[in-house]
Motif scaffolding. Structure first.
Motif, PDB file in Angstrom:
ATOM      1  N   PRO A 253      -9.211 -55.363 -48.033  1.00 39.38           N
ATOM      2  CA  PRO A 253      -9.288 -54.887 -46.532  1.00 39.38           C
ATOM      3  C   PRO A 253      -7.930 -54.534 -46.017  1.00 39.38           C
ATOM      4  O   PRO A 253      -8.112 -53.994 -44.664  1.00 39.38           O
ATOM      5  CB  PRO A 253      -9.739 -56.175 -45.925  1.00 39.38           C
ATOM      6  N   TYR A 283     -18.699 -47.642 -43.918  1.00 41.30           N
ATOM      7  CA  TYR A 283     -18.303 -48.101 -42.436  1.00 41.30           C
ATOM      8  C   TYR A 283     -18.892 -47.082 -41.409  1.00 41.30           C
ATOM      9  O   TYR A 283     -19.483 -46.223 -41.820  1.00 41.30           O
ATOM     10  CB  TYR A 283     -16.635 -47.755 -42.669  1.00 41.30           C
ATOM     11  N   SER A 355     -12.542 -56.272 -30.603  1.00 43.10           N
ATOM     12  CA  SER A 355     -12.871 -56.567 -32.004  1.00 43.10           C
ATOM     13  C   SER A 355     -13.595 -55.659 -32.639  1.00 43.10           C
ATOM     14  O   SER A 355     -14.359 -54.842 -32.208  1.00 43.10           O
ATOM     15  CB  SER A 355     -13.835 -57.699 -31.760  1.00 43.10           C
ATOM     16  N   PRO A 357     -15.509 -54.214 -35.977  1.00 38.45           N
ATOM     17  CA  PRO A 357     -16.059 -54.611 -37.226  1.00 38.45           C
ATOM     18  C   PRO A 357     -16.572 -53.337 -37.844  1.00 38.45           C
ATOM     19  O   PRO A 357     -16.885 -52.375 -37.052  1.00 38.45           O
ATOM     20  CB  PRO A 357     -17.239 -55.513 -36.711  1.00 38.45           C
ATOM     21  N   ASP A 358     -16.811 -53.320 -38.962  1.00 41.25           N
ATOM     22  CA  ASP A 358     -17.529 -52.272 -39.838  1.00 41.25           C
ATOM     23  C   ASP A 358     -16.842 -51.047 -39.681  1.00 41.25           C
ATOM     24  O   ASP A 358     -17.595 -49.841 -39.426  1.00 41.25           O
ATOM     25  CB  ASP A 358     -18.698 -52.086 -39.422  1.00 41.25           C
ATOM     26  N   GLY A 382     -12.078 -56.788 -37.182  1.00 41.05           N
ATOM     27  CA  GLY A 382     -13.539 -57.312 -37.519  1.00 41.05           C
ATOM     28  C   GLY A 382     -14.018 -57.510 -38.802  1.00 41.05           C
ATOM     29  O   GLY A 382     -13.382 -57.058 -39.958  1.00 41.05           O
ATOM     30  N   ASP A 383     -15.290 -58.188 -39.143  1.00 37.46           N
ATOM     31  CA  ASP A 383     -15.738 -58.229 -40.404  1.00 37.46           C
ATOM     32  C   ASP A 383     -16.365 -56.981 -41.072  1.00 37.46           C
ATOM     33  O   ASP A 383     -16.591 -56.117 -40.456  1.00 37.46           O
ATOM     34  CB  ASP A 383     -17.195 -59.206 -40.244  1.00 37.46           C
ATOM     35  N   ARG A 384     -16.148 -56.889 -42.090  1.00 36.54           N
ATOM     36  CA  ARG A 384     -16.336 -55.658 -43.087  1.00 36.54           C
ATOM     37  C   ARG A 384     -15.589 -54.374 -42.544  1.00 36.54           C
ATOM     38  O   ARG A 384     -16.040 -53.326 -42.995  1.00 36.54           O
ATOM     39  CB  ARG A 384     -17.951 -55.578 -43.016  1.00 36.54           C
ATOM     40  N   SER A 385     -14.337 -54.761 -42.143  1.00 30.80           N
ATOM     41  CA  SER A 385     -13.509 -53.391 -41.783  1.00 30.80           C
ATOM     42  C   SER A 385     -12.410 -53.288 -42.644  1.00 30.80           C
ATOM     43  O   SER A 385     -11.808 -54.450 -43.511  1.00 30.80           O
ATOM     44  CB  SER A 385     -12.911 -53.627 -40.265  1.00 30.80           C
ATOM     45  N   LYS A 386     -11.840 -52.287 -42.767  1.00 34.06           N
ATOM     46  CA  LYS A 386     -10.613 -52.117 -43.774  1.00 34.06           C
ATOM     47  C   LYS A 386      -9.770 -51.505 -42.847  1.00 34.06           C
ATOM     48  O   LYS A 386      -9.850 -50.474 -42.088  1.00 34.06           O
ATOM     49  CB  LYS A 386     -10.697 -51.093 -44.792  1.00 34.06           C
TER      50      LYS A 386
END
Length: 442
Positions: A253, A283, A355, A357-358, A382-386
């Motif tokens: 990530p 994404y 924030s 995410p994704d 956030g979660d599942r982000s790169k």
């Protein structure tokens, strides 16, 4: 023998905790430094934040004792604000103007003269990030040094993300056959997780192989991605191949890319982001941002709405997008981006409080970020982000940063042994022969 360190304003504005960096010695802050800090505390940027932080730190010391006397620090040293050595008599023949820099020099010089009259006098050292202040200090016989405690690395050896390994030809054959190779039997070097290994024939043959170290840092494995191109972009050298590998890896990530102008950092990152956002749907959005730091003199206020104001700052991003989308007519790229709706080009000014995410996040020109700013950005992910941080540490426009203490170098060095991060230093320029030559000789 203990020493006396006289701090310049820029040291405190660069690192508010620099007060605690001088071990069991005496730290002296000239009164004029407090005046300069006070003039900066209203700034709404990193310098202003540090000025306010220094003010609160010094204010907290008042509860321990009087600031003009020696206040003990937790590291064994002492701190005091200097009021009694402001006389300009020693310097008036050399430096006519009583500038703030010269007043700081006067404090350090008067302290040094006083210490020389004592039987066991201490060495007085002026600490400044300002090169000319150090030059002037040397000219009047003062010890002066740069503040180096804020540097992430002490030498030019910033982590490159890869290393060469010379092995016998049969070892290369075994790697190609099995797709992996234990590192313990072929090298005593230290390896980091997700570090690339460029294996070459020890006898000078043409055989070679590229591998990536696993998360245990004990085995080198074949690259996962072996694509000819992504969005029409094909890697032109081995470092670009490495960069494409980590940019496409969903288990990493955090990616950092450093390299000179024209090495392909932005183009590779955008192509990888578009592929994973538009083609693969990994994404929801591609977010591209860069700090607003001018090269040369600022052009001042810009007319129009937010997007119109941002366009000149973000034009390098749009240039790369025009190349990827192969647009030729004016306004064609804007129409494509408006129709897609999944690509957002933003200034880092607006990232606090968000924030994210994704999303596939690209931060360009990250070498102009401070340690605090880069921490703010990474804690927004956030979660599942790169997130991809990239830039050239040798091209810094921030007045208080250099190649060794900027936010990008900070992340590279702090995350090099983490299993969730990947890094590559791009070396060869691919923009043009002229661009490569200019980057090397200018």
């Amino acid at each position: 023998m203990s020493k006396i360190y006289v701090l310049d304003t820029n040291v405190l504005l660069q690192d508010p905790y620099s007060i605690f960096s001088f071990e069991e010695n005496e730290v002296v802050i000239p009164a004029v430094v407090l005046e300069e800090v006070d003039s900066k505390k209203r700034y709404m940027d990193e310098i202003g934040r540090n000025a306010r932080h220094v003010s609160k730190l010094i204010d907290g010391f008042r509860e321990i004792g009087k600031l003009h006397e020696k206040i003990p620090l937790h590291n064994g040293g002492v701190l005091r604000v200097e009021l009694n050595h402001r006389s300009f008599h020693e310097l008036q023949e050399i430096f006519v103007e009583k500038t703030n820099d010269n007043r700081i020099l006067a404090v350090a010089k008067n302290l040094a003269i006083e210490e020389q009259t004592k039987e066991n006098g201490k060495t007085v050292i002026l600490v400044s990030k300002d090169t000319l202040v150090r030059v002037k200090a040397d000219a009047i016989g003062l010890n002066a040094q740069d503040f180096l405690s804020d540097r992430v690395v002490d030498t030019d050896h910033i982590y490159s993300g890869f290393q060469e390994l010379f092995v016998p030809k049969e070892v290369l054959g075994s790697f190609y056959e099995k797709g992996m190779l234990p590192l313990s039997g072929v090298s005593a070097n230290k390896f980091f997780p997700n570090q690339f290994v460029l294996m070459k024939d020890v006898l000078g043959g043409s055989s070679s192989a590229i591998g990536i170290v696993d998360k245990s840092a004990t085995i080198v494995k074949k690259l996962i991605f072996d694509q000819d191109h992504i969005w029409g972009i094909k890697p032109r050298n081995v470092q670009q191949t490495m960069a494409m590998e980590i940019l496409l890896r969903s288990d990493l990530p955090l990616i950092t890319l450093i390299g000179k102008a024209g090495t392909g950092k932005t183009l590779l990152a955008l192509a990888s982001g578009l592929m994973q956002t538009e083609d693969l749907g990994q994404y929801k959005k591609l977010l591209v941002a860069r700090p607003i730091v001018p090269v040369g003199k600022d052009i001042g206020y810009l007319p129009g709405e937010k997007q119109e104001k941002l366009r000149p700052w973000m034009q390098p991003i749009y240039d790369n997008l025009e190349y990827l989308f192969n647009t030729k007519k004016p306004g064609e790229l804007d129409a494509i981006l408006a129709g897609m709706g999944s690509i957002e080009v933003e200034a880092l000014t607006y990232i606090r409080g968000r924030s994210i995410p994704d999303q596939f996040i690209i931060i360009d020109e990250a070498q102009n970020l401070t340690k605090h700013e880069v921490k703010t950005i990474l804690t927004r992910v956030g979660d599942r982000s790169k997130i991809v941080l990239m830039g050239d540490p040798e091209q810094i426009d921030h007045p208080y940063l250099d190649e060794y203490n900027n936010g990008l170098t900070y992340v590279v060095e702090k995350f090099k042994d983490q299993t969730i991060a990947g890094h590559v230093k791009l070396i060869k320029g691919e923009r043009s022969g002229l661009a490569q030559l200019a980057a090397n000789i200018l």
